[in-house]
Design a protein around this motif. Structure first.
Motif, PDB file in Angstrom:
ATOM      1  N   VAL A 110       0.839  -1.199   0.000  1.00 52.51           N
ATOM      2  CA  VAL A 110       0.000   0.000   0.000  1.00 52.51           C
ATOM      3  C   VAL A 110       0.871   1.245   0.000  1.00 52.51           C
ATOM      4  O   VAL A 110       0.605   2.228  -0.694  1.00 52.51           O
ATOM      5  CB  VAL A 110      -0.946  -0.005   1.216  1.00 52.51           C
ATOM      6  N   ARG A 111       1.950   1.154   0.766  1.00 55.45           N
ATOM      7  CA  ARG A 111       2.855   2.291   0.834  1.00 55.45           C
ATOM      8  C   ARG A 111       3.443   2.577  -0.544  1.00 55.45           C
ATOM      9  O   ARG A 111       3.533   3.721  -0.972  1.00 55.45           O
ATOM     10  CB  ARG A 111       3.958   1.955   1.834  1.00 55.45           C
ATOM     11  N   PHE A 112       3.814   1.516  -1.284  1.00 60.41           N
ATOM     12  CA  PHE A 112       4.420   1.728  -2.596  1.00 60.41           C
ATOM     13  C   PHE A 112       3.395   2.128  -3.650  1.00 60.41           C
ATOM     14  O   PHE A 112       3.747   2.515  -4.749  1.00 60.41           O
ATOM     15  CB  PHE A 112       5.187   0.474  -3.043  1.00 60.41           C
ATOM     16  N   LEU A 113       2.105   1.988  -3.285  1.00 63.48           N
ATOM     17  CA  LEU A 113       1.081   2.531  -4.179  1.00 63.48           C
ATOM     18  C   LEU A 113       0.939   4.034  -3.969  1.00 63.48           C
ATOM     19  O   LEU A 113       0.185   4.678  -4.680  1.00 63.48           O
ATOM     20  CB  LEU A 113      -0.262   1.856  -3.917  1.00 63.48           C
ATOM     21  N   GLY A 114       1.629   4.562  -2.970  1.00 63.58           N
ATOM     22  CA  GLY A 114       1.600   6.004  -2.763  1.00 63.58           C
ATOM     23  C   GLY A 114       0.661   6.462  -1.666  1.00 63.58           C
ATOM     24  O   GLY A 114       0.462   7.652  -1.480  1.00 63.58           O
TER      25      GLY A 114
END
Lengths: 246, 388, 651
Positions: free
Chosen positions: B257-261
């Motif tokens: 989720v973090r790397f989805l921004g």
């Protein structure tokens, strides 16, 4: 071609072990680049640094036309800057449908409140359909992502990355565990994606790299060993030493 | 494509109808408003159970959907109770003290009234001074605001600290447990300003209201039912959209989720704080029905029981949380209230008061091992079998 | 200087003794016959003094006999004798002067002297001077102790006399110390006292502070004129300063009848109530009197009519106080003595402070070892295996109850503890293995589920213990040789139990390191934790290793339970007291590392003692602040004090 990402003089060590040693690397807009190297060469750590997962001990990571430093941002901020990352193991949200996965990835305001109030419009659904078609998953939109095959998960993840509309895509071993047909499809997807954005692919499989037909960077012991076309680097004696051993 | 979320989620409608039917039935059977089959004390038990269902919904949001096993939500529940209890106790004491002082030969000054209230309330902890935390106790409006603000701000500060340093999983659970313990220990002190282990009492009496308890208990019962209906609907609405997708994503794979921004910390903090406020509101409705609140209510074990209810009911589905909290807390009341018949084995008599907790503890292990989806999971199984 | 004085005193004593030389003991007694027959604490003093001053060799024996109710009076002539029972109701009498027997008498011819406790105390005081030079060192020690408990001016002279001839070095030191203390309190010569005070600089003894403190006691006085010159003035205090509030200063004036009392709200109210007249007070309706301003108006009107004293407000008080000076006076009149005492006390305070720090450090170390003991089992199951066991506290409880049961069977405390330690290990080891087999192994890699399931077990075990042992606390008594404390001085001491626990913690640390680093089990455990599949392919059975490791962690918790039971009450809920702290210890220290647990325990122990020192009356507050501190600490060191770095630490 202007430089999109510039990594210079970056070093990082874990408990005395230098994973990345004075690494410098550049990639331009709309460029496809393959990164190869033996195990422990620092490929994954390199991605970790660019995406903010690991903080380097020294060096600079400069991004975009405005030349902002990525080192002061967290993962989410970097992702919002336009850097998408695909992990080695396919990581999609298995308890949610393919559509929900796509909707989450669509480039929209990521703020808590706007996410809370967000309801997908017709245009959003159309965009999802288009993306699904691109990665060949139109028929699977309402299935749970957990029910998909390994290859489908990989494509879903690539599709989600595309939905983010990133300017730089970092892809870690996309072909691992795929059938030859799936590999072909994947390489086509990546070549297609690289027409409008920069794509960095980390891969072990030389055949796959050859199919990408792009510039190759060889990493060894945390530094760039060679750079150039695949034929160029495979004829480099240092590279041969590293891969075949002395 | 755009459909109302109730239509998308028929379970919400089913739940609301069931709750309405239950509420109407109880009202008809009650002493206060109906034919008097259900005693006032049992109405209070049912009303309290509804409040527990509401905090279970909050717990399900934070744990079942977001994956934060908070062992601190009962602390927020208790704080909500304390905040409303302060006004109830202050106002009631003020009425009693004023009346008593009016009997004197000259009417009392404000200072004398306040001193009298102070003596009444804080005599048990050997003080008569009003601590600073009671500054707004004379105003119902402000104190109602504090019901949400105090637990909300505490959750905000704690959550901000915990989430920004990326404490997750069991570490976070232990940290929330520590927070709860710290709060309980603080409240246990006599100089905490909240009467130490005496707690606040007499909360069942609404100041200035002469209506009998049979009616008051119905007011609270209906209010609790309404709060549960609103809370449930709000929670269902929140989890139905993209927000729900994101928090379930955080539960299943935070890093992705973090790397989805998405700012994972922001979402977690929002859910943690929001559910803390819901818990506080549930507490503010619960304790006037219980009549007394003391620090023993806030100790970490209470929050763990809350997790137990949600787990038994089935986390990750809101109705599961409601079923778990309602079922387990009512059955606990039955067993520990001495109403359950003892079982005579000839050589040993099983007294349920003594053995209920053993049974509960073990059944909890059994649920975790054999029915990880809880009672709610059984519905899924039935649905599948019905469909096939 | 001192020597000359002592010589003078000795001469004086000798001179006094000379005065009574001509009388025998019996003669003195007969002169005071009435008082001796019916002694009371108030009247007998002079008689005892006279007897003591006679300096006869037989005095000590007589006073002892008198105190022990062994003196009898012959009814026929009223003479006093020592009486010894020879048969039933038959006594042999001995002359107190000559020590010769005067024959046997039946009880009805005699009357026993039975001095009451007050009189006996006076006799004991008088005896002290004789006992100080008694041949028996035990008696001399007893006499010294009696004087240390209740020092009086009269003791000073005999004490000084007895020092020179004291052969026992220990007793001599004690005597000389007591002599200096008595000098401070009772010697008439200022210079001698100052010298004695200075000899105690930095001394940690409680007796020294008990002697010096009364010298610097002050009383607060107030004067309208200049400061008196004949008093030993400590300082002048300004009213309204930190040491003396304005109302308190005014109260002094009132107490000395220099000013009328201030008018309180209570006074106004009472005055108004007293002057209610037909629903009105001074023509103001009673109903209006809920306003303090109007009350004041009514009061002023009453004052105008001279019905009540005039209102005295803050301005009056301030004005009045301007004319006076408040000062503190020492009870002790000599400036030199109070100065010396203050100087000595401040040096003593400094020294006491340093030693208190040392004492606090020892306390903190002992608390840290308790936390370490409680947490070490957890450091294995949670730290090494990553299994979160909420029933860890109940294993501690189980160990403690095992100790309690063993003590019921084996009455000898030493033996029972030696049996209980391994037995507790065995019991909790078995419990741990059973739990691992039945529950935990199905939940590996599902930490939150493990947390909840083990919590269920914790509830069940707690209630089970309650059903078996009841709710009241059970004692676990330490063997006699662990009673008492190692006393370094009057400030620093540490009980033997705590030392034992410290040693036990060290042994456990050593054992843990040995098992993990030097044994097959340790090697296999580390292998399995790092990579179970790899370990399995190398022929290690991960199931077996997990089972044994979990058993080991649980077993250690059981042993810790016995140790904790020795100083804390054994109840079914005792596990609750340690579980959060134990987890904190492991988390703060750094998971997966025994040194982390040690560092965590040390930090938490020191922190808690430190906060308790800051808030002495409130251990609850100390725990609250400690937990808050830990929560904040984890912000800055999320992986604990001793963190594993790099990718190995994982996410």
């Amino acid at each position: 071609m202007s430089t999109l990402l510039e990594v210079s003089g970056v070093s990082v060590s874990f408990d005395g072990f230098k994973a990345i040693n004075n690494l410098s690397f550049q990639i331009a807009d709309a460029e496809l680049r393959a990164v190869i190297g033996p195990n422990g060469a620092g490929k994954t750590t390199f991605m970790d640094i660019v995406t903010g997962k690991t903080r380097p001990d020294e060096g600079r990571v400069i991004w975009g036309e405005r030349s902002v430093s990525l080192l002061r941002m967290n993962e989410a901020q970097i992702a919002r800057e336009g850097i998408g990352r695909k992990f080695q193991k396919p990581t999609v949200f298995e308890n949610q449908t393919v559509r929900e996965n796509f909707l989450m990835a669509l480039k929209k305001d990521r703020g808590v409140l706007s996410v809370l109030l967000f309801r997908p419009s017709k245009a959003d659904h159309e965009q999802v359909d288009a993306l699904a078609e691109q990665v060949g998953m139109l028929a699977e939109l309402d299935r749970l992502a957990g029910e998909l095959s390994h290859g489908q998960k990989q494509w879903l993840e690539i599709g989600m990355l595309l939905a983010q509309e990133p300017r730089l895509l970092l892809v870690d071993e996309p072909a691992a565990g795929m059938t030859p047909e799936e590999r072909e499809h994947t390489s086509e997807l990546l070549v297609q994606a690289a027409k409008t954005r920069a794509v960095v692919v980390v891969e072990h499989d030389m055949e796959f790299v050859r199919r990408l037909g792009c510039k190759v960077t060889v990493l060894h012991e945390g530094a760039v060993l060679a750079e150039g076309s695949l034929d160029h680097v495979t004829s480099n004696s240092d590279v041969i030493d590293v891969y075949l051993g002395r | 494509m755009r459909t109302s979320f109730i239509a998308k989620k028929p379970s919400v409608l089913v739940f609301l109808l069931a709750l309405a039917a239950f509420t109407i039935a109880v009202t008809i059977l009650s002493e206060g408003f109906g034919i008097g089959v259900i005693s006032t004390s049992f109405i209070k038990t049912l009303g309290k159970t509804l409040c527990l269902c509401l905090i279970a919904v909050a717990m399900d949001l934070v744990w079942g959907f977001t994956g934060i096993l908070s062992l601190g939500h009962f602390a927020f529940f208790g704080l909500g109770g304390y905040m409303i209890g302060m006004w109830l106790m202050y106002e009631r004491t003020r009425l009693i003290v004023s009346e008593a002082l009016m009997q004197g030969q000259i009417p009392p000054t404000d200072a004398e009234v306040i001193e009298g209230i102070g003596n009444q309330i804080f005599g048990v902890v050997g003080s008569s001074e009003f601590p600073i935390v009671w500054a707004f106790a004379d105003s119902l409006g402000l104190q109602l605001l504090l019901v949400v603000l105090v637990p909300g701000i505490l959750a905000l500060i704690f959550g901000w600290l915990a989430f920004r340093s990326r404490v997750t999983g069991v570490y976070l659970s232990i940290l929330t447990q520590a927070m709860t313990l710290a709060l309980a220990l603080y409240l246990f002190q006599n100089d905490s300003g909240l009467r130490g282990n005496n707690g606040l009492s007499g909360l069942q009496n609404l100041p200035g209201v002469e209506t009998p308890q049979s009616i008051v208990s119905m007011w609270f019962f209906l209010a609790s039912a309404l709060a549960l209906a609103l809370g449930y609907t709000l929670a269902a609405w929140i989890v139905s959209g993209k927000f729900g997708s994101v928090i379930r994503g955080i539960r299943d794979n935070e890093t992705r989720v973090r790397f989805l921004g998405y700012s994972v910390e922001g979402f977690k903090l929002a859910v943690f704080t929001f559910t803390a406020c819901i818990a506080a509101i549930a507490g503010a409705l619960y304790y006037p029905q219980a009549g007394i609140i003391n620090p023993a209510e806030v100790v970490p074990i209470a929050s763990i029981y809350l997790a137990v209810w949600v787990a038994i009911g089935g986390r990750g589905r809101l109705y599961g949380a409601v079923i778990g909290a309602g079922f387990v807390s009512l059955i606990s009341t039955w067993f520990t209230g001495g109403q359950a018949p003892d079982i005579n084995l000839g050589f040993y008599t099983i007294k349920w008061v003594d053995w209920w907790l053993v049974l509960l503890g073990l059944s909890f292990v059994a649920v975790t091992l054999f029915a990880p989806k809880g009672i709610g999971g059984l519905f899924d199984r039935l649905k599948k079998e019905g469909g096939a | 200087m001192i020597r000359i004085l002592i010589a003078c005193l000795a001469l004086m004593c000798w001179g006094q003794a000379g005065l009574a030389l001509d009388l025998t003991l019996q003669e003195i007694l007969q002169q005071n016959k009435k008082l001796v027959e019916k002694p009371s604490r108030k009247t007998i003093g002079p008689v005892i003094e006279e007897i003591a001053a006679s300096n006869l060799s037989q005095v000590q024996g007589f006073l002892e006999a008198w105190g022990n109710k062994q003196v009898w009076q012959r009814r026929s002539d009223g003479l006093f004798f020592f009486g010894t029972a020879v048969a039933k109701r038959q006594y042999e009498l001995t002359d107190p002067d000559s020590g010769e027997s005067v024959g046997e008498f039946t009880k009805k011819d005699l009357k026993q002297l039975k001095p009451n406790s007050g009189v006996r105390a006076l006799i004991a005081t008088a005896l002290v001077q004789f006992q100080l030079s008694d041949l028996d060192p035990v008696k001399r020690a007893e006499a010294l102790q009696a004087m240390e408990r209740a020092p009086t001016a009269k003791h000073l002279a005999p004490l000084r006399l007895s020092i020179e001839n004291e052969l026992d070095a220990d007793l001599k030191a004690r005597k000389s110390r007591l002599e200096r203390l008595l000098t401070i309190s009772f010697d008439p010569d200022t210079a001698t006292r100052v010298a004695a005070i200075q000899s105690f600089e930095g001394d940690l003894g409680v007796d020294v502070r008990a002697t010096l403190n009364p010298l610097v006691v002050t009383s607060v006085n107030i004067t309208s004129g200049d400061l008196p010159t004949d008093e030993n003035i400590a300082r002048v205090i300004k009213p309204g300063s930190e040491d003396l509030s304005v109302p308190a200063a005014y109260d002094l004036l009132v107490a000395s009848k220099l000013a009328p009392p201030a008018t309180s709200a209570e006074d106004i109210r009472a005055a108004l109530v007293a002057h209610i007249d037909g629903g009105q007070v001074a023509k103001i309706s009673v109903a209006q009197l809920s306003d303090p301003e109007i009350r004041r108006q009514a009061y002023d009107r009453l004052a105008e009519q001279s019905l009540v004293p005039a209102f005295i407000d803050e301005e009056d008080i301030a004005k009045k106080l301007l004319g006076y000076t408040v000062y503190e006076t020492f009870a002790e009149t000599s400036v030199a003595v109070t100065d010396a005492a203050q100087a000595a006390l401040s040096k003593i305070d400094l020294n006491v402070g340093m030693n208190q720090t040392l004492d606090l450090t020892l306390d903190a170390i002992s608390l840290a070892s308790i936390y370490f003991l409680a947490a070490i089992g957890l450091a294995i199951t949670f730290g090494v295996m990553g299994v979160i066991n909420m029933a860890h506290g109940e294993f501690i409880m189980m160990g403690a109850y095992t100790g309690y049961v063993v003590q019921q069977v084996i009455p000898n405390h030493t033996v029972s503890i030696l049996v209980a330690l391994p037995l507790a290990f065995a019991v909790t080891f078995a419990a741990g293995v059973v739990m691992e087999r039945l529950v935990i192994r199905y939940l590996y890699n599902r930490p939150l589920e493990t947390l909840l399931a083990t919590f269920g077990i914790s509830i069940a075990l707690q209630q089970l213990a309650k059903n078996i042992f009841g709710t009241q606390a059970r004692p676990l008594t330490a063997p006699g040789w662990l009673d008492g404390a190692w006393v370094m001085n009057d400030v620093v001491s540490i009980s033997f139990i705590r030392i034992a626990i410290f040693i036990l913690a060290l042994i456990f640390l050593g054992m843990f390191l040995f098992i993990m680093k030097r044994t097959r089990l340790g090697l296999e455990t580390r292998t399995v934790t790092q990579n179970p599949r790899m370990a399995a392919s190398m022929g290690i059975n991960p199931d077996r290793v997990n089972m044994l490791t979990f058993g080991l962690g649980s077993g250690i918790a059981g042993v810790a339970g016995v140790a904790i039971g020795l100083f804390a009450k054994v109840t079914s809920e005792m596990g609750n007291d340690y579980i959060v702290q134990s987890f904190m210890t492991v988390v703060v220290g750094g998971v997966g590392n025994i040194w982390g647990a040690l560092a965590g325990a040390t930090m938490i122990g020191f922190l808690q003692k430190g906060i308790e020192w800051g808030y002495p009356s409130n251990t609850l507050a100390a725990q609250t602040y400690m937990i808050i501190f830990i929560i904040i600490f984890i912000q800055f060191k999320p992986r604990g004090i001793i963190a594993l770095k790099g990718r190995a630490a994982g996410d």
